[in-house]
Motif scaffolding. Structure first.
Motif, short mmCIF file in Angstrom:
data_model
loop_
_atom_site.label_atom_id
_atom_site.label_comp_id
_atom_site.label_asym_id
_atom_site.label_seq_id
_atom_site.Cartn_x
_atom_site.Cartn_y
_atom_site.Cartn_z
N GLN A 281 0.80 -1.23 0.00
CA GLN A 281 0.00 0.00 0.00
C GLN A 281 0.83 1.28 0.00
OE1 GLN A 281 -2.44 -0.94 3.32
NE2 GLN A 281 -1.12 0.08 4.83
N VAL B 260 -2.29 -7.42 -4.49
CA VAL B 260 -2.38 -5.99 -4.14
C VAL B 260 -2.88 -5.88 -2.71
CG1 VAL B 260 -3.37 -3.76 -4.81
CG2 VAL B 260 -2.98 -5.52 -6.55
N LYS C 293 -4.81 -4.84 0.47
CA LYS C 293 -6.26 -4.60 0.50
C LYS C 293 -6.67 -3.11 0.37
CE LYS C 293 -10.12 -6.19 3.28
NZ LYS C 293 -10.44 -6.51 4.68
N LEU D 58 -6.46 -1.73 -3.15
CA LEU D 58 -6.99 -2.57 -4.23
C LEU D 58 -7.97 -1.83 -5.16
CD1 LEU D 58 -6.96 -5.48 -5.44
CD2 LEU D 58 -8.93 -5.95 -4.00
N VAL E 25 -7.05 -1.26 -9.05
CA VAL E 25 -7.83 -1.97 -10.08
C VAL E 25 -8.44 -0.97 -11.07
CG1 VAL E 25 -9.95 -3.30 -10.44
CG2 VAL E 25 -8.27 -4.07 -8.76
N GLY F 253 -10.59 -10.02 -11.77
CA GLY F 253 -10.68 -9.66 -10.35
C GLY F 253 -11.33 -10.79 -9.56
N VAL G 28 -5.75 -10.55 -10.55
CA VAL G 28 -5.50 -9.67 -9.40
C VAL G 28 -6.03 -10.34 -8.13
CG1 VAL G 28 -5.90 -7.37 -8.42
CG2 VAL G 28 -5.69 -7.65 -10.90
N SER H 155 -6.06 -10.10 -3.65
CA SER H 155 -5.92 -9.17 -2.53
C SER H 155 -5.13 -9.83 -1.40
CB SER H 155 -7.34 -8.82 -2.07
OG SER H 155 -7.32 -8.24 -0.81
#
Ligand SMILES: NC(=O)c1ccc[n+]([C@@H]2O[C@H](COP(=O)([O-])OP(=O)(O)OC[C@H]3O[C@@H](n4cnc5c(N)ncnc54)[C@H](O)[C@@H]3O)[C@@H](O)[C@H]2O)c1
Ligand SMILES: C[N+](C)(C)CCCC=O
Length: 517
Positions: A288, A319, A321, A324, A328, A402, A422, A424
């Motif tokens: 992050q 990625v 959380k 995300l 995206v 996703g 992708v 999380s």
């Protein structure tokens, strides 16, 4: 002026060579020149059996016909390589380097022509094909530079005796290539082999037979002895003949894990060393605290080069959380903006996949992902360009998936197409366990602004090439290769010399023989 090879291609009258003027256009090239090369000349196959069509991915037209080499032709190519080895291995490193540097100059002067032919045969964009040609040239320059540095050690022994080591070539090496980087793979294999004093017989993928033979001609034109780099065309039978040939000392292979296992098995019969550059299912970790703009760019570079047909692609994008949704949104926006179409146009960023069957395979992975609960955030559909001549080409829209989970097929298996999954994650510890939960280990990447975290994460990633705050760059000075089932040995970098040479230890007695008998 157009070069001899370009002139031998049948096509409408072309403009004189210039970097910005297209010499050829999609749908205009037919190749009828022989694609085998040994003993300094192009050869047709004598056997004329199992002839296969080779397609132009951008249009779906037949580009040429592949005539696989049988045993007698493989023998001729290996014989030529053996003869060249006799001369080449006795030349000094400086002498070999001079010829390799000349080859690099020729590649530079024919950059556009080689790149165009690569595009016609492979379907990737001209922008990428130029970079591949540059990488091939740089690799030859780099190993030319190393050729004169190959040296042994002097070791003192008791009583004035001593030993020394000699770094010697292996002999005739075989290179077997994949279809995604045809010219570059031929250079990445031949350059270290030749620098170390070996000769080579190279077999390109039957899907992309056209440009490796250009490289063989270039070395010959640069002054290499006849038979130094030879090219034989064919598929698994020709490849198998090469691996089993008693006069072959080493096999260097780029391709899938399943073929890599067979290559290793065949080479083991003759106790021949192998270099294996195999597949991947590489993770890209985005924390992050990343610079989001760079992380998005990195994810696109990790997934969509060469229509996603890249071994090192970071297709499992983990990625953190909290970022995300923003990540995206941005990735999807930019993926949708990728210009798909005629790979010979400067504006095109994504060309055609390599074949109809491969396109279908990639699309079926997207269908499977949907069935398993992934959300198609964009793309994943066949794409038909508006230009009528491109309508039979093998295009698809780049896809972002996703809601992915670690068990999904798209997350577990190598798709080898423009499909990004992708996922999380919450903690560093968790994502490392998940990232390493694969049988492969070609590459991995991490985006973070925390320098300590970056190095700590890289230390734990089980992959041969790890990228911090970038992805898919392969400078030829840096070794490239895989952990686990992604391969054995390395290409590029100084260490590759060890994979194309052997050490001889020489003991020199300065006193009397101290016999026990
Ligand atoms: N690690 C790397 O550097 C790297 C680079 C490019 C591609 N790849 C991998 O290559 C795969 C895609 O390429 P591909 O479809 O051309 O791979 P592939 O394994 O199908 O074929 C590779 C080469 O092996 C030859 N071959 C096939 N069977 C053989 C046999 N039994 N004996 C000898 N030769 C045989 C083929 O004719 C071709 O030249 C992907 O898995 C990709 O990840 C790896
Ligand atoms: C130059 N790339 C994009 C990293 C590709 C390396 C060869 C793998 O397919």
């Amino acid at each position: 002026m157009l070069h001899r090879l370009a002139a031998s291609l049948r096509r409408p009258a072309a403009a004189p060579f210039a970097a910005t003027v297209r010499c050829i256009s999609s749908g205009s090239v037919n190749i009828s020149v022989p694609l085998n090369f040994w003993a300094g000349k192009r050869w047709s196959s004598q056997e004329k059996c199992n002839i296969e069509k080779v397609y132009e991915p951008a249009t779906g037209r037949v580009l040429c016909h592949l005539e696989p080499c049988g045993a007698s032709e493989v023998n001729q190519a290996v014989k030529a390589a053996k003869s060249a080895f006799g001369h080449w291995s006795k030349m000094s490193g400086m002498e070999r380097a001079r010829i390799m540097i000349e080859a690099a100059h020729i590649i530079e002067s024919r950059r556009e022509e080689i790149a165009e032919i690569e595009v016609v045969n492979n379907g990737k964009s001209i922008t990428e094909a130029r970079l591949d040609v540059d990488s091939a040239r740089l690799c030859i320059e780099y190993f030319a530079g190393l050729a004169s540095t190959l040296a042994g050690q002097h070791v003192q022994l008791p009583g004035g005796s001593f030993a020394y080591t000699r770094r010697e070539p292996l002999g005739v090496c075989v290179g077997i290539g994949a279809w995604n980087y045809p010219f570059q793979i031929a250079a990445w294999k031949s350059a270290p082999a030749l620098a170390c004093g070996n000769s080579m017989v190279f077999k390109p993928s039957p899907v992309t037979p056209v440009t490796a033979v250009m490289l063989a001609e270039i070395y010959a034109k640069a002054g290499a002895p006849e038979g130094l780099l030879n090219v034989v065309q064919g598929g698994q039978e020709t490849g198998s003949l090469l691996c089993h040939h008693p006069d072959v000392a080493k096999v260097s292979f780029t391709g899938s894990v399943s073929t890599g296992k067979k290559i290793m098995e065949m080479a083991s019969k003759g106790v021949k060393p192998v270099t294996l550059e195999l597949g991947g299912k590489s993770p890209l970790l985005i924390f992050q605290d990343s610079d989001l703009e760079n992380a998005v760019r990195g994810a696109l570079m990790a997934n969509f080069l060469s229509q996603g047909q890249v071994c090192s692609n970071g297709t499992r994008v983990f990625v953190q959380k909290d970022i995300l949704p923003t990540f995206v949104e941005e990735v999807v926006k930019r993926t949708c903006a990728i210009e798909i179409g005629d790979p010979l146009l400067e504006s095109t960023r994504m060309g055609a996949l390599v074949s109809q069957s491969h396109l279908e395979k990639v699309l079926s992975f997207v269908d499977q992902a949907k069935k398993e609960g992934a959300a198609v955030l964009c793309g994943g559909e066949p794409f038909v360009p508006s230009d009528p001549k491109l309508r039979g080409g093998y295009y698809m829209t780049p896809c972002v998936l996703g809601d992915c989970t670690d068990e999904m097929t798209s997350v577990k298996e190598e798709i080898f197409g423009p499909v990004m999954s992708v996922l999380s994650f919450e903690t560093e510890e968790e994502v490392l366990l998940r990232a390493n939960d694969t049988t492969m280990g070609l590459a991995a990447g991490v985006f973070t602004r925390d320098v300590k975290r970056a190095h700590r994460v890289v230390e734990h990633l089980k992959a041969g090439s790890c990228f911090i705050n970038n992805y898919n760059i392969t400078p030829v000075e840096v070794p490239f290769g895989g952990f686990k089932m992604s391969g054995i040995g390395r290409e590029n970098g100084q260490v590759t010399v060890e994979h194309y040479s052997q050490l001889k230890s020489v003991y020199v007695e300065m006193g009397d023989v101290d016999s026990l008998f």
